[in-house]
Design a protein around this motif. Structure first.
Motif, PDB file in Angstrom:
ATOM      1  N   UNK A 171       2.269 -47.647  56.138  1.00 32.16           N
ATOM      2  CA  UNK A 171       1.340 -48.209  55.684  1.00 32.16           C
ATOM      3  C   UNK A 171       2.481 -49.791  55.192  1.00 32.16           C
ATOM      4  N   UNK A 172       2.149 -50.760  56.702  1.00 30.38           N
ATOM      5  CA  UNK A 172       2.610 -51.878  55.116  1.00 30.38           C
ATOM      6  C   UNK A 172       1.947 -52.403  54.653  1.00 30.38           C
ATOM      7  N   UNK A 173       2.324 -53.177  53.531  1.00 31.18           N
ATOM      8  CA  UNK A 173       1.339 -53.238  51.903  1.00 31.18           C
ATOM      9  C   UNK A 173       1.894 -55.264  52.210  1.00 31.18           C
ATOM     10  N   UNK A 174       1.037 -55.825  51.830  1.00 28.75           N
ATOM     11  CA  UNK A 174       0.683 -57.055  51.236  1.00 28.75           C
ATOM     12  C   UNK A 174       0.474 -57.280  50.045  1.00 28.75           C
ATOM     13  N   UNK A 175       0.402 -58.136  48.719  1.00 30.17           N
ATOM     14  CA  UNK A 175      -0.069 -57.986  47.837  1.00 30.17           C
ATOM     15  C   UNK A 175      -0.376 -59.260  47.676  1.00 30.17           C
ATOM     16  N   UNK A 176      -2.117 -60.213  48.170  1.00 28.84           N
ATOM     17  CA  UNK A 176      -2.271 -61.362  47.206  1.00 28.84           C
ATOM     18  C   UNK A 176      -2.903 -61.615  45.971  1.00 28.84           C
ATOM     19  N   UNK A 177      -2.311 -62.700  45.047  1.00 33.40           N
ATOM     20  CA  UNK A 177      -2.662 -63.136  44.052  1.00 33.40           C
ATOM     21  C   UNK A 177      -3.522 -64.045  44.625  1.00 33.40           C
ATOM     22  N   UNK A 178      -5.274 -64.094  44.370  1.00 32.78           N
ATOM     23  CA  UNK A 178      -6.042 -65.279  44.775  1.00 32.78           C
ATOM     24  C   UNK A 178      -6.791 -66.077  44.232  1.00 32.78           C
ATOM     25  N   UNK A 179      -7.215 -67.264  44.710  1.00 29.19           N
ATOM     26  CA  UNK A 179      -7.963 -67.536  43.242  1.00 29.19           C
ATOM     27  C   UNK A 179      -6.570 -69.195  43.010  1.00 29.19           C
ATOM     28  N   UNK A 180      -5.433 -69.005  43.633  1.00 31.37           N
ATOM     29  CA  UNK A 180      -4.020 -69.829  42.711  1.00 31.37           C
ATOM     30  C   UNK A 180      -4.524 -71.338  42.709  1.00 31.37           C
ATOM     31  N   UNK A 181      -6.259 -72.335  43.009  1.00 30.37           N
ATOM     32  CA  UNK A 181      -6.738 -73.483  42.274  1.00 30.37           C
ATOM     33  C   UNK A 181      -7.245 -72.960  40.834  1.00 30.37           C
ATOM     34  N   UNK A 182      -6.966 -71.752  40.134  1.00 34.62           N
ATOM     35  CA  UNK A 182      -7.582 -72.284  38.687  1.00 34.62           C
ATOM     36  C   UNK A 182      -6.392 -71.586  38.508  1.00 34.62           C
ATOM     37  N   UNK A 183      -5.249 -71.461  38.659  1.00 28.83           N
ATOM     38  CA  UNK A 183      -3.875 -72.044  38.345  1.00 28.83           C
ATOM     39  C   UNK A 183      -3.865 -72.309  36.775  1.00 28.83           C
ATOM     40  N   UNK A 184      -4.337 -72.653  36.165  1.00 30.37           N
ATOM     41  CA  UNK A 184      -4.101 -72.972  34.802  1.00 30.37           C
ATOM     42  C   UNK A 184      -5.195 -72.005  33.618  1.00 30.37           C
ATOM     43  N   UNK A 185      -5.476 -70.987  34.261  1.00 30.11           N
ATOM     44  CA  UNK A 185      -5.887 -70.377  34.245  1.00 30.11           C
ATOM     45  C   UNK A 185      -5.274 -68.829  34.116  1.00 30.11           C
ATOM     46  N   UNK A 186      -4.823 -69.327  34.617  1.00 29.25           N
ATOM     47  CA  UNK A 186      -4.228 -67.504  34.874  1.00 29.25           C
ATOM     48  C   UNK A 186      -3.463 -66.926  33.882  1.00 29.25           C
ATOM     49  N   UNK A 187      -3.276 -65.233  34.659  1.00 26.29           N
ATOM     50  CA  UNK A 187      -2.897 -64.599  33.311  1.00 26.29           C
ATOM     51  C   UNK A 187      -2.034 -63.160  34.001  1.00 26.29           C
ATOM     52  N   UNK A 188      -1.662 -63.582  34.874  1.00 22.94           N
ATOM     53  CA  UNK A 188      -0.819 -62.381  35.396  1.00 22.94           C
ATOM     54  C   UNK A 188      -0.307 -63.538  36.143  1.00 22.94           C
ATOM     55  N   UNK A 189       1.576 -62.949  34.639  1.00 24.48           N
ATOM     56  CA  UNK A 189       2.026 -63.839  35.480  1.00 24.48           C
ATOM     57  C   UNK A 189       3.016 -63.474  36.937  1.00 24.48           C
TER      58      UNK A 189
END
Length: 223
Positions: free
Chosen positions: A122-140
């Motif tokens: 299986x080929x994997x891609x991990x996507x961190x979505x909702x970058x329009x909410x960057x100021x609220x980011x909790x995942x570094x």
């Protein structure tokens, strides 16, 4: 159920791949698919019940690529149904919400499950979505990218709302699926030649496709 298993590549100029999106509810899986396939976005959250299926046709460097994209429900009560939808998948997009640490931790569980069930095929891609909410980011960003490298996945940043990083998300997954498929095809040809067998080629009909050219590869991080 035929579409669930209609995933394998055919010849070197026309290939079909099955892609499954996995992740917690409300991380934006459906929004990513809707933006990619129809260029639409809705602020109203609509929960996916079990799974939905769409097709996307591409032309990548002269090669026709047919994607069967499965968007799965993120609610815990549907988790047990996961294997029904991701079996025989060529690629998986694991989606998390950058403002929700728990959704990132759940991605790790999906990766373990996929590797246990499908191995390294299986080929994997991990996507961190909702970058329009960057100021609220909790995942570094560092933690997400380090983990992705650890499990052999590409990491991408996306925003379905702002339409950021989505084309590259799917295109980069297509590239690695094509490479893996080509490598497997070459190995199969060598094996068949050694055994003296011949291979039957299946032709996929030529239909209208979406042309993708000059796209960046391997890096799909957007602001």
């Amino acid at each position: 159920m035929d579409d669930l298993n209609d995933t394998r590549s055919t010849n070197r100029t026309s290939q079909s791949f099955k892609v499954v999106l996995l992740g917690e509810g409300c991380v934006g899986k459906t929004s990513l698919v809707l933006r990619y396939t129809e260029d639409k976005f809705s602020n109203n959250h609509i929960s996916t019940l079990q799974a939905s299926f769409v097709k996307k046709k591409l032309n990548i460097n002269g090669r026709r690529v047919n994607l069967a994209i499965w968007d799965t429900a993120g609610q815990e009560r549907f988790h047990a149904l996961g294997p029904i939808y991701y079996r025989m998948s060529n690629g998986a997009i694991l989606v998390y919400d950058i403002t929700d640490e728990d959704s990132f931790q759940k991605v790790k569980n999906w990766v373990k499950e996929l590797k246990k069930m499908l191995g390294n095929e299986i080929c994997l891609v991990i996507a961190g979505n909702k970058t329009d909410l960057e100021k609220d980011r909790t995942v570094s960003i560092e933690d997400a990218e380090n983990y992705s490298r650890l499990v052999g996945a590409i990491h991408c940043h996306t925003s379905a709302k702002m339409n950021l990083g989505i084309e590259d998300l799917f295109l980069n997954l297509c590239h690695i699926m094509i490479e893996k498929s080509d490598k497997q095809t070459a190995e199969d040809v060598v094996s068949l030649n050694r055994s003296g067998n011949t291979r039957r080629t299946v032709i996929v009909d030529d239909e209208d496709v979406t042309l993708v050219e000059g796209s960046s590869r391997w890096c799909c991080t957007s602001g």
